[in-house]
Design a protein around this motif. Structure first.
Motif, PDB file in Angstrom:
ATOM      1  N   MET A 192       4.412  -9.233  -3.553  1.00 60.02           N
ATOM      2  CA  MET A 192       3.757  -8.175  -2.791  1.00 60.02           C
ATOM      3  C   MET A 192       3.962  -6.819  -3.446  1.00 60.02           C
ATOM      4  SD  MET A 192       3.943  -7.868   1.333  1.00 60.02           S
ATOM      5  CE  MET A 192       3.520  -9.598   1.423  1.00 60.02           C
ATOM      6  N   VAL A 193       2.921  -5.966  -3.335  1.00 59.19           N
ATOM      7  CA  VAL A 193       2.984  -4.579  -3.785  1.00 59.19           C
ATOM      8  C   VAL A 193       2.542  -3.706  -2.619  1.00 59.19           C
ATOM      9  CG1 VAL A 193       2.020  -2.845  -5.342  1.00 59.19           C
ATOM     10  CG2 VAL A 193       2.486  -5.161  -6.185  1.00 59.19           C
ATOM     11  N   HIS A 194       3.317  -2.633  -2.341  1.00 62.88           N
ATOM     12  CA  HIS A 194       2.967  -1.724  -1.241  1.00 62.88           C
ATOM     13  C   HIS A 194       3.123  -0.286  -1.716  1.00 62.88           C
ATOM     14  CE1 HIS A 194       3.847   0.048   2.967  1.00 62.88           C
ATOM     15  NE2 HIS A 194       2.548  -0.068   2.797  1.00 62.88           N
ATOM     16  N   LEU A 195       2.026   0.465  -1.743  1.00 58.35           N
ATOM     17  CA  LEU A 195       2.036   1.841  -2.223  1.00 58.35           C
ATOM     18  C   LEU A 195       1.398   2.752  -1.183  1.00 58.35           C
ATOM     19  CD1 LEU A 195       0.694   1.204  -5.849  1.00 58.35           C
ATOM     20  CD2 LEU A 195       3.080   1.421  -5.152  1.00 58.35           C
ATOM     21  N   ARG A 196       1.847   4.025  -1.189  1.00 63.75           N
ATOM     22  CA  ARG A 196       1.223   5.016  -0.311  1.00 63.75           C
ATOM     23  C   ARG A 196      -0.065   5.552  -0.947  1.00 63.75           C
ATOM     24  NH1 ARG A 196       3.622   6.968   4.131  1.00 63.75           N
ATOM     25  NH2 ARG A 196       5.829   6.572   4.454  1.00 63.75           N
ATOM     26  N   LYS A 197       0.016   5.885  -2.235  1.00 62.00           N
ATOM     27  CA  LYS A 197      -1.136   6.449  -2.928  1.00 62.00           C
ATOM     28  C   LYS A 197      -1.829   5.364  -3.735  1.00 62.00           C
ATOM     29  CE  LYS A 197      -2.538  10.277  -5.885  1.00 62.00           C
ATOM     30  NZ  LYS A 197      -2.103  11.395  -6.742  1.00 62.00           N
ATOM     31  N   PRO A 199      -3.945   3.930  -6.721  1.00 65.16           N
ATOM     32  CA  PRO A 199      -4.439   4.255  -8.076  1.00 65.16           C
ATOM     33  C   PRO A 199      -5.969   4.183  -8.104  1.00 65.16           C
ATOM     34  CG  PRO A 199      -2.646   2.655  -8.164  1.00 65.16           C
ATOM     35  CD  PRO A 199      -3.030   2.771  -6.735  1.00 65.16           C
ATOM     36  N   ASN A 200      -6.590   5.143  -8.760  1.00 65.22           N
ATOM     37  CA  ASN A 200      -8.053   5.229  -8.760  1.00 65.22           C
ATOM     38  C   ASN A 200      -8.723   3.973  -9.313  1.00 65.22           C
ATOM     39  OD1 ASN A 200      -8.132   7.777  -7.616  1.00 65.22           O
ATOM     40  ND2 ASN A 200      -7.966   8.825  -9.605  1.00 65.22           N
ATOM     41  N   GLN A 201      -8.112   3.353 -10.307  1.00 63.94           N
ATOM     42  CA  GLN A 201      -8.754   2.198 -10.938  1.00 63.94           C
ATOM     43  C   GLN A 201      -8.751   0.951 -10.055  1.00 63.94           C
ATOM     44  OE1 GLN A 201      -6.014   3.728 -11.889  1.00 63.94           O
ATOM     45  NE2 GLN A 201      -4.489   2.383 -12.895  1.00 63.94           N
ATOM     46  N   TYR A 202      -8.002   1.034  -8.917  1.00 61.75           N
ATOM     47  CA  TYR A 202      -7.926  -0.145  -8.052  1.00 61.75           C
ATOM     48  C   TYR A 202      -8.636   0.075  -6.714  1.00 61.75           C
ATOM     49  CZ  TYR A 202      -4.327  -1.298 -11.433  1.00 61.75           C
ATOM     50  OH  TYR A 202      -3.662  -1.547 -12.610  1.00 61.75           O
ATOM     51  N   THR A 203      -9.508   1.067  -6.640  1.00 61.36           N
ATOM     52  CA  THR A 203     -10.239   1.333  -5.399  1.00 61.36           C
ATOM     53  C   THR A 203     -11.537   0.541  -5.313  1.00 61.36           C
ATOM     54  OG1 THR A 203     -11.336   3.219  -6.456  1.00 61.36           O
ATOM     55  CG2 THR A 203      -9.304   3.662  -5.198  1.00 61.36           C
ATOM     56  N   HIS A 204     -11.813  -0.294  -6.290  1.00 59.82           N
ATOM     57  CA  HIS A 204     -13.059  -1.057  -6.276  1.00 59.82           C
ATOM     58  C   HIS A 204     -12.787  -2.463  -6.799  1.00 59.82           C
ATOM     59  CE1 HIS A 204     -12.826   0.129 -10.476  1.00 59.82           C
ATOM     60  NE2 HIS A 204     -12.835   1.408 -10.082  1.00 59.82           N
ATOM     61  N   THR A 919      -6.576   1.382   2.634  1.00 63.89           N
ATOM     62  CA  THR A 919      -6.917   2.344   3.679  1.00 63.89           C
ATOM     63  C   THR A 919      -6.626   3.746   3.155  1.00 63.89           C
ATOM     64  OG1 THR A 919      -4.711   2.234   4.687  1.00 63.89           O
ATOM     65  CG2 THR A 919      -6.377   0.693   5.526  1.00 63.89           C
ATOM     66  N   LYS A 920      -6.766   4.721   4.014  1.00 60.54           N
ATOM     67  CA  LYS A 920      -6.623   6.106   3.568  1.00 60.54           C
ATOM     68  C   LYS A 920      -5.227   6.387   3.030  1.00 60.54           C
ATOM     69  CE  LYS A 920      -7.518  10.821   5.163  1.00 60.54           C
ATOM     70  NZ  LYS A 920      -7.880  11.673   6.317  1.00 60.54           N
ATOM     71  N   GLU A 921      -4.191   5.837   3.662  1.00 61.33           N
ATOM     72  CA  GLU A 921      -2.807   6.140   3.247  1.00 61.33           C
ATOM     73  C   GLU A 921      -1.997   4.890   2.981  1.00 61.33           C
ATOM     74  OE1 GLU A 921      -1.187   8.527   6.321  1.00 61.33           O
ATOM     75  OE2 GLU A 921      -2.324  10.320   5.784  1.00 61.33           O
ATOM     76  N   ASP A 922      -2.683   3.813   2.595  1.00 66.33           N
ATOM     77  CA  ASP A 922      -1.945   2.567   2.439  1.00 66.33           C
ATOM     78  C   ASP A 922      -2.678   1.679   1.436  1.00 66.33           C
ATOM     79  OD1 ASP A 922       0.368   0.988   3.626  1.00 66.33           O
ATOM     80  OD2 ASP A 922      -1.273  -0.448   3.818  1.00 66.33           O
ATOM     81  N   PHE A 923      -1.903   1.090   0.517  1.00 66.05           N
ATOM     82  CA  PHE A 923      -2.473   0.153  -0.451  1.00 66.05           C
ATOM     83  C   PHE A 923      -1.528  -1.020  -0.573  1.00 66.05           C
ATOM     84  CE2 PHE A 923      -2.768  -1.255  -4.977  1.00 66.05           C
ATOM     85  CZ  PHE A 923      -4.048  -1.792  -4.916  1.00 66.05           C
TER      86      PHE A 923
END
Length: 936
Positions: A192-197, A199-204, A919-923
Motif C-alpha cells: 500500500m501507498v498513502h500520500l497527501r499530495k 504526483p501530477n503524473q499519476y492523476t490519470h 481525491t482532493k487531499e488523498d492518494f
C-alpha cells in the motif's frame, strides 16, 4: 525405600525451551488462533454473485494476543455463504490457487457502496487482520512493521492457512495495511501507498498503468492486456432553484395570538433545513481494456454522459433540526425542572394586603354571632376571584406570561362548551380530525397509558407543548396550568361537567392525570344529581307521599301532628336549597341520631307504640303490591333509601328483600279459622346473625342524611388539591405519554402520504418500545430519550423523502409510468446506500440529475440558467461550450487487473491487481501482486 520415594513426591516445573524468544511465542499464538478458527487448508466457495458484498451478511470474530507487553487484536472478517459439498473438496487438484487469489480478478463486486475498506480495495470475501488492541497504539517503525510481516509469513507457512492475513501499521486513521496470502507454490503480497499530495503524473490512467506495469515486472513481451474498471464521482451541493419545501412557522403571528398555520391541538412536522446536503453521482466504466480508452494529462475520453453505468447516493444532513422532534424534546426538558408554579409565577402574586387579612381573621368570630352568616360569601370561588384580582393588581396584564388572546383561544379549544351561555352537559367532544374510536390508532392510548386522542387530557398536553415552544416557555406552562386548575374549581362548584371525558368511573388504562379528571367529573355528576334530586323530591315525592299517608292515618297522628309535619315539610324544602355539603354532616350529631334511634329501633322492638308513628316516611319508590306491614297494617313500600317504612320490622324487610327467608304456612287459630302464620327462615334465626345485627345497629335515617359511602365532596377536594400542588415537572411527567402518543399519530399520518416501507417498520418498533417503557410508573429518562430520538429519526426520513421528491419533480411528471419510476427511485435512495440509475445519463432520472448539475455549474460560473439561454435563442453549441456540464470529479477510482507469470517467463500465470483512489487531499494505491514460489 522411603528415601527413593521422596523425589517422586516433589513437583518439578517443566519449561518448554523450544519457544525461546518473544517473537517465536508471538508466532505460535498466531498459529494457535488460526487453528482454533479452523482456517487451515483451502476452502473454495461459490463464485461471487453481483452485489453480494453489499447485500450479503458479514460476520467477524476476535481474539487478543500479545507480543511481549504489546497487545494485538486478531479479527476474522468473512462473508457468510452456504458451505460447499465436502466431496467436491476432496477432488480438488493440489495446484488450485487459493480462493482469495481468484477473487482478485472477479469483476462482479467492484466499488461496493458499503463494505470494509480491504473488501473495496482487494475484492476479498474473507481475511484476518492483526491490529494494535488499544486505539491510540500504532506500529510506526519500519523494523517493527517488517518483524510483524515476517511473523505473519511464518505463521501462514507453518499452518497451511490460505486466508489472507493483514497487519495494520501506522496510525489507525490512515488505514494502512500490509499482508500476505500463501497457497501451494504461490504467494500474494498486499502492499500500500498513502500520500497527501498527488504526483501530477499519476492523476490519470496512463500514469497509473506505468506504475502497474513496472510493479508487475512481467518478462513477457508483449505484455498481456490489462483490464480496467473506472469510477468517477461527482458531488452536487448547490441545488439552486430546488428550494427546501418546508415552510417555517410564523412566530410573530403565533405570539400575537393568531394561531395561523399551527392550530392548537395539532403538532407541527418537518425539517427546518434541507435534510439532504449532497448528491453523489458515480459514473462507472466497468469493463475497459488498455488501448480502447485514452486518459492522459492532455486529453480524456472519459465523458460522464457516455458512462454505461450511473449510480447515485445522497448524503444526509447531520442531525437536521426537525419541528416535531424539537417540540417533544423541549417538553421533555420540563420534566427535569424543580420549580413550583408559585416560584415560577412569583410568590408576591398571592400575598394579601393587611386590610384583607384582617377581614378574613374576623370571619370565624362572626360565626358565633346570633345573626345568620352568609355562607356563600366564604365560598372557594369567591376566594379564587379575589386571588385573581390580586394577581392582576400585582402583575400587569402586559406582564402575564401568556397573551390574553392566546389564553382565550386555548381555553375555548379545551372547553368548547364555554362559548355558550350555559355549558353543555355532554361529557365527550368529537373532532373530525381525530381517528374513529374503533381504529387501531385511537386505541394506542391503551398501550401508551396516555389518554384518548379526543379527550381533554390529550388536548391539554398538546396545548402545553405549544405554549412551551412558542408562548412563554416554562412560565407560560405554569400560567396555563393555573388557569386550568381554576376552571376545574369553577366547574366543581357550579355543577358544570368537564367536557372531553368519557362518562363512568376512571379508566385505569389511562394516565393518572386523566383518571383524576374523570374522578372529578364523577363527583360533579353525583353532586349535580343530588342537588337536583333534593329540589324535586322536596316538592313532589316526599310531600305527596306524606300528604296521602297523613290522610290515611289521620286518626293516629291527629291534626296537631299534621300541622307540625307541614311546617317541617316547608322548612325542609327551604333548607335543601341552601344546604352546603358540610351541613349534611349536621344530621349525624349525637342528639339527633340518638333521638331517631330511640324513636325507631327501640320502639320497634317493643311492638311499635304510638311514638313510631311520629317518624316520617322518606325515600319511597312505589308500593310493593298488596303487602302490608305485619304490626301496623300500613302498605309496604319499596325503598329508594332507608326509613321508607316507619314501623317496619326485620320480617318486613326480609319479605321484600329475600322472600324465601320468610316462611308462611297455614294454621288454625283458636276460633278454628285458617290463617297464615309467618316466621323467619332457619338461617335468619342463627345466633349473632349478620342480618339481625345489621338491622339492630342500622340508623333509621334517610341515606341523604347518612355519611356517604362515596363522599363526592371529599374526593373532589382531594383531586383539586392534587391538581393545585402539581409542579410543571410533575405535569410534564403525567402528560409525556400523551405527547408521545400524539407524535406517533402525527408520524403515522405523514408517513401515509409518502408510503415508505422502511418507515412503517420503524413506527411499529417505536410503538412496541413505547408500550413497554410507558407502562412503568416512572420510566427512565434514557429510555424516554431513545423514544423521542426514534420519532425524530422517522421525521427526518419523511422530510428527506419530500426533499428528494421536490428535487426530482415527481409531481410534475405528465406520464404515470415515469412518475412511478421516479417515486420508486426516490424511495430506493432513502433505503439503499447506492441506487443504480436506469438508462444512465439517457434515462428519465439521469436527465434530471444531469440538469441539476448543469444548473449548479451555471450558477457557480454566474452564467444564466439553461432555460434562460433557450429563451434568448442562443444555439445549443454555444450553450454547451460556455460552461461544462459537470464539475471536476471529487473522486477518481481505478482498478487494474492482469494475469501474468511472475517472476520468470515459465512461472505460473497468476492474478495481479492494483486499486487507486484519488481525491482532493488523498492518494492511495493498494496492490496485490502474486508470484510463483515453486522454484524461487
Amino acid at each position: 525405600m522411603a528415601a527413593d520415594s521422596e523425589p517422586e513426591s516433589e513437583v518439578f516445573e517443566i519449561t518448554d525451551f523450544t519457544t525461546a524468544s518473544e517473537w517465536e511465542r508471538f508466532i505460535s499464538k498466531v498459529e494457535e488462533v488460526l487453528n482454533d478458527w479452523k482456517l487451515i487448508g483451502n476452502s473454495l466457495g461459490k463464485p461471487l454473485e453481483k452485489g453480494i458484498f453489499t447485500s450479503g451478511i458479514w460476520e467477524e470474530k476476535s481474539d487478543e494476543i500479545s507480543f511481549a507487553d504489546f497487545r494485538f487484536s486478531v479479527t476474522h472478517h468473512y462473508l457468510v455463504q452456504e458451505s460447499t459439498d465436502k466431496d467436491g473438496k476432496d477432488e480438488l487438484l493440489e495446484d488450485v490457487i487459493p480462493q482469495s487469489m481468484q477473487d482478485l480478478l472477479c469483476m462482479n463486486n467492484d466499488f461496493p457502496p458499503r463494505a470494509h475498506c480491504l473488501v473495496r480495495w482487494y475484492g476479498l470475501r474473507e481475511f484476518v487482520v492483526i491490529a494494535p488492541a488499544a486505539h491510540s497504539d500504532a506500529v510506526l517503525s519500519e523494523s517493527k512493521c517488517n518483524l510483524l510481516l515476517s511473523s505473519v509469513s511464518i505463521a501462514l507457512g507453518n499452518t497451511g492457512c490460505q486466508v489472507p492475513l493483514f497487519v495494520q501499521i501506522h496510525h489507525k486513521w490512515r488505514r494502512m495495511y500490509v499482508g500476505e496470502c500463501q497457497g501451494p507454490g504461490v504467494r500474494t503480497d498486499f502492499e500500500m501507498v498513502h500520500l497527501r499530495k498527488v504526483p501530477n503524473q499519476y492523476t490519470h490512467l496512463s500514469g497509473l498503468l506505468d506504475i502497474f506495469k513496472s510493479k508487475i515486472g512481467c518478462p513477457l513481451t508483449p505484455l498481456p492486456p490489462v483490464s480496467i474498471a473506472i469510477r468517477f464521482t461527482y458531488v452536487l451541493q448547490d441545488w439552486q432553484q430546488y428550494f427546501w419545501p418546508q415552510q417555517p412557522p410564523d412566530i410573530d403571528a403565533l405570539v400575537g395570538g393568531e394561531v395561523g398555520g399551527l392550530e392548537f391541538g395539532k403538532l407541527p412536522f418537518g425539517a427546518c433545513e434541507d435534510p439532504i446536503s449532497e448528491l453523489h453521482l458515480a459514473t462507472t466504466w466497468p469493463h475497459l481494456t488498455e488501448g480502447i480508452i485514452v486518459d492522459n494529462d492532455v486529453y480524456s475520453d472519459l465523458d460522464p454522459l457516455q458512462a454505461p453505468h450511473w449510480s447515485v447516493r445522497v448524503r444526509k444532513a447531520d442531525n437536521p433540526q426537525c419541528l416535531l422532534g424539537d417540540f417533544v424534546t423541549e417538553f421533555f426538558k420540563i420534566c427535569r425542572r424543580k420549580e413550583s408554579t408559585d416560584e415560577i409565577l412569583g410568590r408576591s402574586t398571592f400575598e394579601e394586603e393587611g386590610r384583607e387579612i384582617a377581614d378574613i381573621t374576623h370571619a370565624l368570630s362572626k360565626l358565633t354571632e346570633p345573626a345568620p352568616v352568609p355562607i356563600h360569601k366564604l365560598s372557594v370561588s369567591n376566594m379564587v376571584h379575589t386571588a385573581k384580582k390580586k394577581i392582576r393588581k400585582h402583575r400587569g396584564v402586559e406582564e402575564s406570561p401568556l397573551n390574553n388572546d392566546v389564553l382565550n383561544t386555548i381555553l375555548l379549544f379545551l372547553f368548547p362548551d364555554a362559548a355558550s351561555e350555559k355549558p353543555v352537559d355532554g361529557t365527550s367532544s368529537t373532532d373530525n380530525s381525530n381517528p374513529p374510536s374503533e381504529s387501531e390508532d385511537y386505541n394506542l392510548y391503551n398501550q401508551f397509558k396516555s389518554a384518548p386522542s379526543d379527550s381533554l387530557t390529550y388536548k391539554l398536553a398538546l396545548c402545553l407543548c405549544m405554549i412551551n415552544f412558542y408562548h412563554g416557555g416554562l412560565k407560560g406552562v405554569a400560567h396555563l396550568w393555573q388557569e386550568f386548575v381554576l376552571e376545574m374549581r369553577f366547574r366543581w362548584e357550579n355543577n358544570f361537567l368537564i367536557p372531553g371525558l368519557a362518562s363512568g368511573p376512571p379508566d385505569l388504562r389511562c394516565c393518572l392525570l386523566h383518571q383524576k379528571l374523570q374522578m372529578l367529573n364523577c363527583c360533579i355528576e353525583r353532586k349535580k344529581a343530588r342537588d337536583e334530586g333534593k329540589k324535586t323530591s322536596t316538592s313532589d315525592n316526599v310531600t305527596n307521599t306524606w300528604s296521602v299517608d297523613a290522610r290515611k292515618t289521620g286518626d293516629q297522628l291527629g291534626p296537631d301532628n299534621l300541622n307540625d309535619a307541614d311546617k317541617e315539610k316547608g322548612e325542609m324544602g327551604k333548607s335543601w336549597d341552601s344546604w352546603s355539603d358540610s351541613e349534611e354532616e349536621f344530621f349525624e350529631c349525637l342528639s339527633d341520631t340518638e333521638e331517631l334511634k330511640g324513636n325507631g329501633q327501640d320502639s320497634g322492638k317493643k311492638g311499635a307504640p304510638k311514638e313510631m308513628a311520629n317518624l316520617k316516611p322518606e325515600g319511597r319508590l312505589h308500593q310493593h303490591g298488596k303487602l302490608t306491614l305485619l304490626h301496623n297494617g300500613e302498605p309496604l313500600y319499596i325503598p329508594v333509601t332507608q326509613a321508607a317504612n316507619p314501623g317496619c320490622f326485620l320480617e318486613d324487610f326480609v319479605r321484600w328483600y329475600s322472600p324465601r327467608d320468610y316462611i308462611e304456612e297455614e294454621v288454625i287459630d283458636e276460633k278454628g279459622n285458617v290463617v297464615l302464620k309467618g316466621e323467619l327462615s332457619a338461617r335468619m334465626k342463627i345466633p349473632s346473625n349478620m342480618w339481625v345485627e345489621a338491622w339492630e345497629t342500622a340508623k333509621p335515617i334517610p341515606a341523604r342524611r347518612q355519611r356517604r359511602l362515596f363522599d363526592d365532596t371529599r374526593e373532589a377536594e382531594k383531586v383539586l388539591h392534587y391538581l393545585a400542588i402539581q409542579k410543571p415537572a410533575d405535569l410534564a411527567r403525567h402528560l409525556l405519554p400523551c405527547v408521545i402518543h400524539a407524535a406517533v399519530l402525527k408520524v403515522k399520518e405523514e408517513e401515509s402520504l409518502e408510503n415508505i416501507s422502511s418507515v412503517k417498520k420503524i413506527i411499529k418498533q417505536i410503538i412496541s418500545h413505547s408500550s413497554k417503557v410507558l407502562h412503568f410508573p416512572n420510566p427512565e429518562d434514557k429510555k424516554l430519550e431513545e423514544i423521542i430520538h426514534q420519532i425524530t429519526n422517522v421525521e427526518a426520513i419523511i422530510a428527506r423523502a419530500r426533499s428528494l421528491k421536490a428535487k426530482f419533480g415527481t409531481e410534475k411528471c405528465e406520464q404515470e409510468e415515469e412518475k412511478e419510476d421516479l417515486e420508486r427511485f426516490v424511495n430506493c435512495l432513502l433505503e439503499q446506500p447506492e441506487v443504480l440509475v436506469s438508462g444512465a445519463g439517457r434515462g428519465h432520472a439521469g436527465r434530471i440529475i444531469h440538469k441539476l448539475f448543469v444548473n449548479a455549474q451555471r450558477a457557480a460560473a454566474m452564467a444564466p440558467p439553461e432555460e434562460e439561454l433557450k429563451r434568448m435563442g442562443i444555439p445549443e453549441e454555444r450553450r454547451q461550450n460556455s460552461v461544462s456540464d459537470f464539475p471536476p470529479p471529487a473522486g477518481r477510482e481505478l482498478i487494474l487487473r492482469a494475469t501474468v507469470p511472475r517472476p520468470a517467463p515459465y512461472s505460473k500465470a497468476l492474478p495481479q491487481r492494483m486499486y487507486s483512489v484519488l481525491t482532493k487531499e488523498d492518494f492511495r494505491l493498494a496492490g496485490a501482486f502474486s508470484s510463483d514460489t515453486s522454484f524461487f
